[in-house]
Design a protein around this motif. Structure first.
Motif: not given
Ligand SMILES: NC(=O)c1ccc[n+]([C@@H]2O[C@H](COP(=O)([O-])OP(=O)(O)OC[C@H]3O[C@@H](n4cnc5c(N)ncnc54)[C@H](OP(=O)(O)O)[C@@H]3O)[C@@H](O)[C@H]2O)c1
Length: 311
Positions: A83-84, A147
């Motif tokens: 997600r990051y 991302e």
């Protein structure tokens, strides 16, 4: 030849250094840690302690070794929360931008005739349009998941800097997804464990195509590139690009695990972000035809199928 390996202590470096030594080259291996010098000695290299992000240290280290070839295998990947993605690749991105620039400047000062750098072929670097398997001439992804933008920009920087250095012969090896000793796809290592514990679900149709490479095969191709490649990009991947829907259940079976769970894309997005969904459903694989043809290289593990069981 005298070869300077930046990233000599890593997953690929540990496979590469002894092969270069075995082939008769004098290897200078770089690490940040005084404590890893003994390991480098054992691998057959002359240890060099320097921080790749410090231009003066890099210039001094390369200046002292006076190599004919530089190999850039610097990454700092560690644990990645999809997600990051860019956050967790921030240090690797610095190594691919600043680190590349420092090594190139230091190499230019001593006149290296060849500069071989680690690129990305297996983790979603290619554009997600058209056919499932890409050649070196196909474009990198112009519209990566949000991302992953900084990471793709760093990969582009590395490629442009290395291929654009007209004073040397610059080669970029776009490796497939590493598996085997020292990687996260090895017995007891992170990804194998996630699959074994059924925590690596199949997202959507699992149509993302992955190209793998055993890390020892990646090292063999790198030796060939050091010795006889010419300026340009080479995909260093196995012969068997495969969709997640094919390799993930096969790996689970190999590890004696239950079939992977299936989750729809929106659930995948919650847990792995857009980058995770893209990896599972949309990425493209790569062809190794050019590396075979021009480097005279053949992977000893032509398919992840038998490669996973060997690992
Ligand atoms: N194509 C792929 O699939 C691919 C590519 C890369 C990595 N990976 C995977 O990612 C996982 C983790 O790898 P990793 O990124 O931690 O790499 P790693 O395998 O530990 O290697 C990183 C190398 O870069 C060096 N390094 C990093 N920062 C440095 C700095 N500032 N100055 C000098 N040297 C520096 C390290 O040296 P010292 O630590 O000795 O200083 C080490 O030799 C592994 O499972 C690996 O298989 C996969």
């Amino acid at each position: 030849m005298r070869v300077f390996v930046a990233g000599a202590t890593g997953a690929i470096g540990k496979q590469l250094v002894p092969r270069l030594v075995e082939a008769g080259h004098e290897v200078h291996g770089m690490t940040r840690s005084e404590s890893k010098q003994a390991m480098l000695h054992e691998l057959g290299a002359v240890p060099v302690v320097a921080d790749a992000l410090d231009p003066d240290q890099v210039a001094e280290a390369v200046g002292r070794a006076r190599p004919e070839v530089i190999v850039h295998q610097l990454t700092a990947i560690g644990a990645v929360d999809m997600r990051y993605f860019d956050r967790d690749f921030a240090l690797t991105n610095r190594l691919r931008t600043e680190g590349t620039d420092h090594l190139l400047s230091a190499g230019q000062a001593v006149g290296v005739r060849r500069f071989v750098a680690q690129g990305v072929g297996g983790y979603g670097a290619y554009a997600r349009t058209g056919g499932p398997v890409k050649t070196e001439q196909d474009p990198l992804d112009p519209t990566p998941a949000r991302e992953m933008r900084e990471t793709l920009a760093a990969i582009r920087h590395l490629e442009e800097a290395v291929l654009g250095a007209r004073w040397t012969e610059g080669l970029v090896l776009r490796y497939g997804v590493f598996y085997g000793p020292g990687t996260s796809l090895a017995p007891g290592a992170e990804q194998f464990e996630l699959v074994r514990r059924r925590k690596f679900p199949l997202v959507g149709d699992g149509g993302g195509v992955w190209s793998f490479i055993h890390v020892a095969d990646a090292a063999e191709a790198t030796v060939a590139a050091v010795e006889r490649g010419s300026r340009g990009v080479y995909n260093v991947v196995d012969d068997d690009p495969a969709p997640v829907a094919k390799w993930l259940p096969a790996l689970a079976q190999e590890l004696g695990a239950k079939k992977p769970m299936r989750v729809p894309r929106f659930i995948g997005r919650l847990f792995a972000g857009e980058a995770g969904v893209v990896m599972m459903t949309d990425v493209r694989g790569a062809s190794n035809a050019k590396a075979k043809r021009e480097l005279g290289w053949r992977p000893a593990h032509p398919s992840w199928r038998e490669g996973f069981s060997a690992a």
